[in-house]
Write a protein that holds these residues in place. Structure first.
Motif, short mmCIF file in Angstrom:
data_model
loop_
_atom_site.label_atom_id
_atom_site.label_comp_id
_atom_site.label_asym_id
_atom_site.label_seq_id
_atom_site.Cartn_x
_atom_site.Cartn_y
_atom_site.Cartn_z
N LEU A 24 0.83 -1.20 0.00
CA LEU A 24 0.00 0.00 0.00
C LEU A 24 0.87 1.25 0.00
O LEU A 24 0.57 2.23 -0.70
CB LEU A 24 -0.94 -0.02 1.21
CG LEU A 24 -2.06 1.00 1.25
CD1 LEU A 24 -2.89 0.99 -0.03
CD2 LEU A 24 -2.94 0.75 2.47
N ALA A 25 1.98 1.22 0.73
CA ALA A 25 2.91 2.35 0.73
C ALA A 25 3.47 2.60 -0.67
O ALA A 25 3.58 3.76 -1.10
CB ALA A 25 4.06 2.10 1.72
N GLN A 26 3.79 1.54 -1.39
CA GLN A 26 4.31 1.70 -2.75
C GLN A 26 3.26 2.34 -3.67
O GLN A 26 3.57 3.23 -4.46
CB GLN A 26 4.76 0.36 -3.32
CG GLN A 26 6.02 -0.17 -2.69
CD GLN A 26 6.40 -1.54 -3.25
OE1 GLN A 26 5.62 -2.21 -3.91
NE2 GLN A 26 7.63 -1.94 -2.98
N VAL A 27 2.03 1.88 -3.58
CA VAL A 27 0.96 2.41 -4.44
C VAL A 27 0.68 3.86 -4.09
O VAL A 27 0.62 4.72 -4.97
CB VAL A 27 -0.32 1.55 -4.30
CG1 VAL A 27 -1.51 2.21 -4.98
CG2 VAL A 27 -0.09 0.15 -4.87
N TRP A 28 0.53 4.15 -2.79
CA TRP A 28 0.26 5.53 -2.40
C TRP A 28 1.44 6.44 -2.73
O TRP A 28 1.25 7.59 -3.12
CB TRP A 28 -0.09 5.61 -0.92
CG TRP A 28 -1.47 5.11 -0.59
CD1 TRP A 28 -2.41 4.64 -1.46
CD2 TRP A 28 -2.07 5.04 0.70
NE1 TRP A 28 -3.55 4.27 -0.79
CE2 TRP A 28 -3.37 4.51 0.54
CE3 TRP A 28 -1.63 5.35 1.98
CZ2 TRP A 28 -4.23 4.31 1.61
CZ3 TRP A 28 -2.49 5.16 3.05
CH2 TRP A 28 -3.78 4.64 2.87
N SER A 29 2.66 5.92 -2.57
CA SER A 29 3.85 6.71 -2.92
C SER A 29 3.83 7.09 -4.39
O SER A 29 4.12 8.24 -4.75
CB SER A 29 5.13 5.93 -2.60
OG SER A 29 5.29 5.74 -1.22
N ALA A 30 3.50 6.13 -5.25
CA ALA A 30 3.44 6.40 -6.69
C ALA A 30 2.34 7.41 -6.99
O ALA A 30 2.53 8.32 -7.81
CB ALA A 30 3.21 5.11 -7.46
N MET A 31 1.22 7.27 -6.34
CA MET A 31 0.10 8.18 -6.58
C MET A 31 0.42 9.60 -6.13
O MET A 31 0.03 10.58 -6.78
CB MET A 31 -1.16 7.68 -5.88
CG MET A 31 -1.72 6.39 -6.46
SD MET A 31 -3.08 5.72 -5.49
CE MET A 31 -4.37 6.90 -5.89
#
Length: 82
Positions: A24-31
């Motif tokens: 989730l951190a990776q996805v939110w970071s990308a967003m």
């Protein structure tokens, strides 16, 4: 049901919590275009559930979830996974 049991049950359904928070951190970071750690995601989920608890203080599940996310954050810090 105790918090550790709930975390285990949800982990069986959705994956190990530390790995899930990392994903989730990776996805939110990308967003967001900004790096987030797994425990920053945990803190944001606690904030999310806290707002729900404020808006409906009779809904026990939100308070249980806050406890669960707190335990997950602690376990991430301690790298305590069975």
């Amino acid at each position: 049901m105790e918090i550790k049991e709930i975390i285990k049950e949800r982990g069986d359904d959705y994956g190990r919590p530390d790995l899930f928070m990392g994903q989730l951190a990776q996805v939110w970071s990308a967003m967001l275009g900004k790096h987030l750690s797994a425990n920053q995601v945990v803190a944001m989920m606690i904030a999310f559930k806290s707002i729900r608890a404020c808006n409906n203080p009779r809904h026990e599940d939100s308070f249980i979830d806050v406890q669960g996310y707190g335990k997950i954050g602690q376990d991430i810090l301690e790298d305590d996974w069975e």
